[in-house]
Design a protein around this motif. Structure first.
Motif, PDB file in Angstrom:
ATOM      1  N   ALA A  87       0.846  -1.197   0.000  1.00  0.00           N
ATOM      2  CA  ALA A  87       0.000   0.000   0.000  1.00  0.00           C
ATOM      3  C   ALA A  87       0.883   1.249   0.000  1.00  0.00           C
ATOM      4  O   ALA A  87       1.797   1.347   0.815  1.00  0.00           O
ATOM      5  N   HIS A 118      -0.534   0.945   5.249  1.00  0.00           N
ATOM      6  CA  HIS A 118      -1.964   0.650   5.351  1.00  0.00           C
ATOM      7  C   HIS A 118      -2.743   1.563   6.281  1.00  0.00           C
ATOM      8  O   HIS A 118      -3.960   1.413   6.421  1.00  0.00           O
ATOM      9  N   LYS A 154      -4.833   4.653   7.322  1.00  0.00           N
ATOM     10  CA  LYS A 154      -5.666   5.572   6.542  1.00  0.00           C
ATOM     11  C   LYS A 154      -5.168   7.014   6.693  1.00  0.00           C
ATOM     12  O   LYS A 154      -4.758   7.418   7.778  1.00  0.00           O
ATOM     13  N   GLU A 205      -9.096   2.882  -6.043  1.00  0.00           N
ATOM     14  CA  GLU A 205      -7.946   2.555  -5.194  1.00  0.00           C
ATOM     15  C   GLU A 205      -7.244   3.831  -4.740  1.00  0.00           C
ATOM     16  O   GLU A 205      -6.714   3.906  -3.634  1.00  0.00           O
ATOM     17  N   VAL A 241      -6.159   5.193  -0.768  1.00  0.00           N
ATOM     18  CA  VAL A 241      -4.802   5.365  -0.222  1.00  0.00           C
ATOM     19  C   VAL A 241      -4.402   6.824  -0.060  1.00  0.00           C
ATOM     20  O   VAL A 241      -3.383   7.103   0.580  1.00  0.00           O
ATOM     21  N   GLN A 266      -7.135  -2.291  -2.136  1.00  0.00           N
ATOM     22  CA  GLN A 266      -7.800  -1.605  -1.025  1.00  0.00           C
ATOM     23  C   GLN A 266      -9.321  -1.694  -1.156  1.00  0.00           C
ATOM     24  O   GLN A 266     -10.000  -2.089  -0.235  1.00  0.00           O
TER      25      GLN A 266
END
Lengths: 248, 241
Positions: free
Chosen positions: A73, A77, A79, A219, A223, B109
């Motif tokens: 990520a 990961h 947020k 996506e 992210v 995600q």
């Protein structure tokens, strides 16, 4: 805590590159991810190994310089967090951590984890500005802007241009970035004069840089460390359709 | 370092639509809307099989009697399908080229499985549609029920459908085909609004629900016909199949 790092090492743009394994020992949970890498680098230097190269600048989550794809990520990961604001307490002793550069044809690797993101600069140069004559500073609030539009513009302007959206996108598309930059001006009176020219030029530059096409998988939104909404892409699509039907 | 790319925006609307990333997405969405409209209309037409032989054959005859208009519609739909398929493949190739070196450790995600398999469900649907056209439109695969007539001398579509779906392998192919089509649309129906710029955070949630509503509706609607034939709920006018 002790960690095992799997890090992408690449001497230069022409090197093929490979994953290398390093041990990170005695890492404090209060360190940021970049501070952890600093510690590892000191150990590597002592061992006579070339330190791991990575981009960083402000280290307070606002400049958009840090990058890294951590365990798959961009920015890790957590947020709404940049890599520099990602703390080691989110990892556990004994974890294996995979660290890779942002991957996109338009973001070529320069060395190790450092990629060339100047494609974003060229998109901004193509239209991400408002042309004004120099002179006295205008009075604050001289141009009334409804709160709704001011907030939409501010939400879009929160983009720090880090490129995580491109790195996360399955198609390496830059549409969240370009959408944010188009939206922040399109919502404001100051942006109206160059409205059509801007979106045309920025999208043309985005395409020329070799970014992929948006397939609406979102996506990027998931992210984005600044939580830019994919509504900016819808806004850009509207702006673009509007510009396409008007004479240049 | 990358070479510095420079570019000029196109100057005509067709050039916008065919050469730019957003233009191609718009064409993808518009051709998708047309294909989606056809899929809904085709299901409503097919479901008349449940009303009975007379209604089904009357409907088929009405369509055939459109004459040249039928061909105008067919060519319009074919143009939309070809645009959708061609751009789908082109965009996929461009998207693959945009990331020549992938991640060793890649995670997802929030992209749905349907959204990540659009090219594959799309290509399988294309194969299925080709078979379906040979089976029930050109009627080349099963000559034994290719030229049935009903009591009024009309082509007997109703009996052809019952004969066709009485083979469980053919029925299974159709159920899988329409299942993949419905799944393809679970991403497509929501996605086309975003591509046309018709989206907002509140609508995104609603559009996903609407897309799934149509996914289920279309699957149940289409799959009900072979299922009804196989379970004996739909039979030939004289009974049985």
């Amino acid at each position: 805590m002790n960690l095992t790092l799997h890090v992408w090492r690449q001497k230069n743009a022409h090197d093929k590159g490979r994953m290398e394994v390093y041990q990170a020992r005695d890492i404090s949970e209060h360190m940021s991810f970049l501070e952890m890498l600093d510690v590892v680098n000191e150990q590597l230097v002592e061992q006579g190994i070339d330190p791991i190269h990575f981009d960083h600048d402000c280290r307070e989550g606002i400049c958009g310089t840090c990058s890294l794809v951590i365990n798959g990520a961009p920015h890790g990961h957590q947020k709404a967090t940049t890599t520099c604001q990602l703390h080691m307490r989110h990892f556990s002793d004994g974890d294996h951590i995979y660290i890779e550069p942002f991957r996109a044809k338009a973001f070529p690797v320069i060395k190790d984890l450092v990629v060339d993101r100047s494609a974003f600069d060229r998109i901004m140069q193509a239209g991400g500005f408002v042309s004004v004559n120099t002179g006295g500073i205008p009075d604050a609030n001289a141009i009334p802007i409804p709160k709704y539009f001011a907030e939409k513009a501010m939400d879009a302007a929160a983009c720090i241009g880090c490129g995580a959206c491109v790195a996360a996108c399955k198609n390496a598309s830059a549409m969240l970035f370009v959408g944010a930059k188009v939206s922040q001006f399109a919502h404001l009176p100051q942006g109206q004069v160059e409205r059509e020219r801007r979106v045309r030029a920025m999208v043309a530059q985005m395409d020329a840089e070799g970014f992929g096409n948006c397939t609406n998988q979102y996506e990027c939104e998931a992210v984005c460390p600044k939580e830019i909404s994919v509504e900016v892409i819808a806004k850009m699509n509207r702006e673009y359709l509007r510009a396409a039907t008007k004479k240049s | 370092m990358s070479t510095i790319a420079s570019s000029n925006p196109p100057s005509t609307i067709p050039a916008y639509l065919t050469t730019t990333s957003i233009g191609k997405k718009v064409l993808m969405a518009v051709s998708g809307v047309i294909a989606f409209g056809f899929v809904c209309g085709h299901m409503l037409g097919n479901l008349q099989v449940f009303i009975g032989q007379d209604q089904m054959n009357h409907y088929a005859e009405t369509l055939q009697n459109l004459g040249p208009m039928l061909w105008v519609i067919r060519l319009f739909l074919a143009a939309a399908f070809i645009t959708h398929i061609w751009l789908g493949i082109l965009l996929k190739l461009q998207n693959n080229a945009a990331r020549p070196v992938g991640y060793k450790n890649e995670t997802t995600q929030k992209a749905s499985l349907a959204s990540r398999t659009m090219i594959w469900t799309g290509l399988i649907i294309l194969t299925f549609v080709a078979y379906h056209l040979l089976h029930y439109t050109a009627r080349l695969t099963n000559p034994e029920y290719a030229s049935l007539l009903d009591g009024q001398g009309r082509f007997d579509v109703y009996s052809m459908v019952i004969h066709g779906f009485s083979d469980w392998i053919i029925s299974a192919v159709y159920i899988v085909g329409v299942g993949l089509l419905a799944y393809h649309l679970s991403h497509g129906v929501a996605s086309m609004f975003q591509s046309l710029g018709l989206n907002s955070p509140a609508w995104q949630v609603r559009l996903n629900r609407i897309a799934w509503f149509f996914t289920i509706l279309l699957f149940v609607g289409y799959a009900s016909i072979p299922t009804a034939v196989l379970t004996g709920c739909l039979t030939l006018p004289g009974g049985g199949y």
